[in-house]
Scaffold this motif. Structure first.
Motif, PDB file in Angstrom:
ATOM      1  N   GLY A  15      27.364   6.561  41.156  1.00 37.33           N
ATOM      2  CA  GLY A  15      27.371   5.174  40.729  1.00 37.33           C
ATOM      3  C   GLY A  15      27.350   4.940  39.239  1.00 37.33           C
ATOM      4  N   ALA A  16      26.914   5.935  38.469  1.00 44.95           N
ATOM      5  CA  ALA A  16      26.783   5.765  37.028  1.00 44.95           C
ATOM      6  C   ALA A  16      27.381   6.986  36.323  1.00 44.95           C
ATOM      7  CB  ALA A  16      25.312   5.598  36.643  1.00 44.95           C
ATOM      8  N   GLY A  17      27.174   7.055  35.010  1.00 45.59           N
ATOM      9  CA  GLY A  17      27.588   8.223  34.253  1.00 45.59           C
ATOM     10  C   GLY A  17      29.075   8.507  34.300  1.00 45.59           C
ATOM     11  N   ILE A  18      29.400   9.799  34.224  1.00 46.40           N
ATOM     12  CA  ILE A  18      30.788  10.246  34.217  1.00 46.40           C
ATOM     13  C   ILE A  18      31.577   9.656  35.381  1.00 46.40           C
ATOM     14  CG2 ILE A  18      32.238  12.269  34.670  1.00 46.40           C
ATOM     15  CD1 ILE A  18      31.420  12.347  31.851  1.00 46.40           C
ATOM     16  N   GLN A  19      30.955   9.650  36.559  1.00 48.13           N
ATOM     17  CA  GLN A  19      31.667   9.165  37.741  1.00 48.13           C
ATOM     18  C   GLN A  19      32.039   7.690  37.604  1.00 48.13           C
ATOM     19  OE1 GLN A  19      29.058  11.163  37.709  1.00 48.13           O
ATOM     20  NE2 GLN A  19      29.342  12.838  39.181  1.00 48.13           N
ATOM     21  N   ALA A  20      31.107   6.862  37.153  1.00 46.87           N
ATOM     22  CA  ALA A  20      31.396   5.439  36.971  1.00 46.87           C
ATOM     23  C   ALA A  20      32.462   5.237  35.903  1.00 46.87           C
ATOM     24  CB  ALA A  20      30.120   4.686  36.593  1.00 46.87           C
ATOM     25  N   ASP A  21      32.381   6.013  34.837  1.00 49.65           N
ATOM     26  CA  ASP A  21      33.340   5.862  33.738  1.00 49.65           C
ATOM     27  C   ASP A  21      34.753   6.187  34.183  1.00 49.65           C
ATOM     28  OD1 ASP A  21      31.122   5.277  32.215  1.00 49.65           O
ATOM     29  OD2 ASP A  21      31.076   7.215  31.186  1.00 49.65           O
ATOM     30  N   ALA A 240      32.907  -6.469  40.087  1.00 53.34           N
ATOM     31  CA  ALA A 240      32.401  -5.211  40.651  1.00 53.34           C
ATOM     32  C   ALA A 240      31.022  -5.398  41.277  1.00 53.34           C
ATOM     33  CB  ALA A 240      32.351  -4.147  39.557  1.00 53.34           C
ATOM     34  N   ILE A 241      30.197  -6.248  40.663  1.00 56.50           N
ATOM     35  CA  ILE A 241      28.878  -6.538  41.233  1.00 56.50           C
ATOM     36  C   ILE A 241      29.022  -7.356  42.512  1.00 56.50           C
ATOM     37  CG2 ILE A 241      26.697  -7.757  40.861  1.00 56.50           C
ATOM     38  CD1 ILE A 241      26.988  -7.094  37.860  1.00 56.50           C
ATOM     39  N   ARG A 242      29.881  -8.369  42.471  1.00 50.41           N
ATOM     40  CA  ARG A 242      30.048  -9.241  43.645  1.00 50.41           C
ATOM     41  C   ARG A 242      30.575  -8.487  44.854  1.00 50.41           C
ATOM     42  NH1 ARG A 242      33.930 -12.352  43.179  1.00 50.41           N
ATOM     43  NH2 ARG A 242      34.679 -12.079  41.044  1.00 50.41           N
ATOM     44  N   HIS A 243      31.357  -7.444  44.625  1.00 51.19           N
ATOM     45  CA  HIS A 243      31.966  -6.697  45.725  1.00 51.19           C
ATOM     46  C   HIS A 243      31.263  -5.360  45.983  1.00 51.19           C
ATOM     47  CE1 HIS A 243      35.219  -9.490  44.589  1.00 51.19           C
ATOM     48  NE2 HIS A 243      35.587  -9.395  45.861  1.00 51.19           N
ATOM     49  N   ALA A 244      30.043  -5.208  45.492  1.00 50.29           N
ATOM     50  CA  ALA A 244      29.315  -3.947  45.666  1.00 50.29           C
ATOM     51  C   ALA A 244      29.314  -3.517  47.134  1.00 50.29           C
ATOM     52  CB  ALA A 244      27.883  -4.099  45.172  1.00 50.29           C
ATOM     53  N   PRO A 245      29.547  -2.221  47.407  1.00 46.87           N
ATOM     54  CA  PRO A 245      29.662  -1.757  48.791  1.00 46.87           C
ATOM     55  C   PRO A 245      28.360  -1.746  49.576  1.00 46.87           C
ATOM     56  CG  PRO A 245      29.770   0.103  47.284  1.00 46.87           C
ATOM     57  CD  PRO A 245      29.808  -1.133  46.434  1.00 46.87           C
ATOM     58  N   GLY A 246      27.217  -1.853  48.889  1.00 42.66           N
ATOM     59  CA  GLY A 246      25.941  -1.921  49.607  1.00 42.66           C
ATOM     60  C   GLY A 246      25.483  -0.608  50.191  1.00 42.66           C
ATOM     61  N   ILE A 247      25.809   0.507  49.537  1.00 45.12           N
ATOM     62  CA  ILE A 247      25.397   1.808  50.062  1.00 45.12           C
ATOM     63  C   ILE A 247      24.089   2.256  49.420  1.00 45.12           C
ATOM     64  CG2 ILE A 247      27.766   2.493  50.560  1.00 45.12           C
ATOM     65  CD1 ILE A 247      27.723   4.216  48.061  1.00 45.12           C
ATOM     66  N   GLY A 248      23.369   3.140  50.104  1.00 40.17           N
ATOM     67  CA  GLY A 248      22.112   3.669  49.602  1.00 40.17           C
ATOM     68  C   GLY A 248      20.935   2.782  49.957  1.00 40.17           C
ATOM     69  N   HIS A 249      19.737   3.345  49.781  1.00 39.27           N
ATOM     70  CA  HIS A 249      18.505   2.631  50.122  1.00 39.27           C
ATOM     71  C   HIS A 249      17.764   2.110  48.899  1.00 39.27           C
ATOM     72  CE1 HIS A 249      19.381   5.144  53.657  1.00 39.27           C
ATOM     73  NE2 HIS A 249      18.847   4.143  54.340  1.00 39.27           N
ATOM     74  N   GLY A 250      18.361   2.256  47.725  1.00 39.87           N
ATOM     75  CA  GLY A 250      17.746   1.761  46.494  1.00 39.87           C
ATOM     76  C   GLY A 250      18.723   0.879  45.752  1.00 39.87           C
ATOM     77  N   ALA A 251      18.835   1.107  44.440  1.00 40.05           N
ATOM     78  CA  ALA A 251      19.787   0.356  43.621  1.00 40.05           C
ATOM     79  C   ALA A 251      21.164   0.978  43.788  1.00 40.05           C
ATOM     80  CB  ALA A 251      19.362   0.384  42.151  1.00 40.05           C
ATOM     81  N   GLY A 252      21.994   0.355  44.605  1.00 39.95           N
ATOM     82  CA  GLY A 252      23.300   0.919  44.919  1.00 39.95           C
ATOM     83  C   GLY A 252      24.329   0.668  43.841  1.00 39.95           C
ATOM     84  N   PRO A 253      25.484   1.357  43.930  1.00 36.07           N
ATOM     85  CA  PRO A 253      26.539   1.231  42.935  1.00 36.07           C
ATOM     86  C   PRO A 253      27.357  -0.045  43.111  1.00 36.07           C
ATOM     87  CG  PRO A 253      27.258   2.678  44.683  1.00 36.07           C
ATOM     88  CD  PRO A 253      25.817   2.341  44.976  1.00 36.07           C
ATOM     89  N   VAL A 254      28.136  -0.358  42.077  1.00 34.38           N
ATOM     90  CA  VAL A 254      29.060  -1.484  42.140  1.00 34.38           C
ATOM     91  C   VAL A 254      30.405  -0.996  42.677  1.00 34.38           C
ATOM     92  CG1 VAL A 254      27.865  -2.658  40.275  1.00 34.38           C
ATOM     93  CG2 VAL A 254      29.821  -1.175  39.736  1.00 34.38           C
ATOM     94  N   ALA A 255      31.323  -1.938  42.909  1.00 34.13           N
ATOM     95  CA  ALA A 255      32.644  -1.615  43.452  1.00 34.13           C
ATOM     96  C   ALA A 255      33.646  -1.492  42.314  1.00 34.13           C
ATOM     97  CB  ALA A 255      33.083  -2.688  44.443  1.00 34.13           C
ATOM     98  N   HIS A 256      33.923  -0.280  41.879  1.00 27.41           N
ATOM     99  CA  HIS A 256      34.774  -0.086  40.708  1.00 27.41           C
ATOM    100  C   HIS A 256      36.237  -0.444  40.958  1.00 27.41           C
ATOM    101  CE1 HIS A 256      31.231   2.408  39.696  1.00 27.41           C
ATOM    102  NE2 HIS A 256      31.489   1.964  38.494  1.00 27.41           N
ATOM    103  N   PHE A 257      36.681  -0.372  42.194  1.00 26.33           N
ATOM    104  CA  PHE A 257      38.092  -0.642  42.486  1.00 26.33           C
ATOM    105  C   PHE A 257      38.299  -1.985  43.174  1.00 26.33           C
ATOM    106  CE2 PHE A 257      37.774   4.004  42.215  1.00 26.33           C
ATOM    107  CZ  PHE A 257      38.750   4.253  41.244  1.00 26.33           C
ATOM    108  N   TRP A 258      37.384  -2.917  42.954  1.00 22.74           N
ATOM    109  CA  TRP A 258      37.488  -4.211  43.615  1.00 22.74           C
ATOM    110  C   TRP A 258      38.762  -4.948  43.226  1.00 22.74           C
ATOM    111  CZ3 TRP A 258      37.954  -8.915  41.130  1.00 22.74           C
ATOM    112  CH2 TRP A 258      37.731  -8.911  39.743  1.00 22.74           C
TER     113      TRP A 258
END
Length: 262
Positions: A15-21, A240-258
């Motif tokens: 969700g963050a770092g190199i992968q998000a970039d 990207a925030i509005r279309h977040a996929p809602g995965i994980g049990h904590g602070a999940g990632p945003v939708a980068h390809f929305w």
């Protein structure tokens, strides 16, 4: 093909770092390359372990990419230690024509610390003077300036103080400000620009700082002016925030390809 280079840590949760970039670059039509600074074992709940790569290996990655592929813009994220900060700055001094976006990553969304105290001083001394723009959130701006950042007026004051440290421009992000809406502030040394947007009632905001800074780097690589890159990146992040996929049990990632039909 337009390219951009990210110098940051790896997020095993994606969700963050190199992968998000890299995802952000691709979503905006820019080919992404990377120089890894650290490996983290993390998920949406927190960071479990961190290993920092050697400064020489970080520098070697940067040079391997720029000397062959080049970069229309460069973005830095998690750097971890003073030695890595200093080495990255020393390496990038040889490429002053490439716009540099510095995201001063200090703490993960889970509140885990990602930048040592001496590295903060190294960031101010060595990296900020090279930046086309630096993109702290409120808490990061407080650490860098030593002054509270709670309101848009505080953000403008922090932007001025940070600009005095050497970057060509400063964006203080408004997610942590005490305002009904999110107010992001850009100061280019002469003028202020503001973008306002709604706050979204969601816990899925992991990687928003990385994504925003990467979007700015992508837009700069594509030839947009900084104010235009600022506005475009804020709109992209909002989606990207509005279309977040809602995965994980904590602070999940945003939708980068929305914004793309995939």
């Amino acid at each position: 093909m337009v390219t951009a280079l990210t110098i940051a840590g790896s997020d095993s949760g994606g969700g963050a770092g190199i992968q998000a970039d890299i995802k952000t670059f691709e979503a905006l039509g820019v080919f992404g390359t990377s120089a890894l600074t650290a490996i983290t074992a993390q998920n949406t709940r927190g960071v479990r372990a961190v290993e920092i790569l050697s400064p020489s290996m970080v520098s070697a990655q940067i040079l391997a990419v720029i000397e062959d592929i080049g970069a229309g813009a460069i973005k830095t994220g998690m750097l971890g230690t003073h030695d890595v900060v200093e080495t990255v700055a020393a390496t990038l001094r040889d490429w002053p024509a490439i716009p540099l976006v510095v995201d001063p990553v200090m703490v993960a969304k889970s509140r885990d610390r990602l930048l040592s105290d001496d590295a903060v001083q190294g960031l101010v001394r060595h990296l900020l003077p090279l930046a086309a723009v630096v993109t702290p959130n409120g808490p990061e701006a407080e650490v860098l300036t030593g002054h509270p950042v709670r309101t848009p007026a505080d953000a403008r004051d922090a932007a001025r103080r940070l600009h005095d440290m050497g970057p060509a421009a400063v964006i203080v992000k408004g997610g942590h400000l005490e305002t009904p809406d999110v107010v992001d502030v850009l100061f280019d040394g002469t003028d202020f620009h503001e973008v306002r947007g709604p706050r979204h009632a969601t816990r899925h905001t992991h990687g928003t700082g990385c994504t925003f800074a990467a979007a700015i780097a992508a837009h700069l690589a594509l030839g947009h002016s900084l104010p235009d890159a600022f506005r475009r990146s804020r709109a992209y992040l909002d989606g990207a925030i509005r279309h977040a996929p809602g995965i994980g049990h904590g602070a999940g990632p945003v939708a980068h390809f929305w914004n793309r039909a995939i």
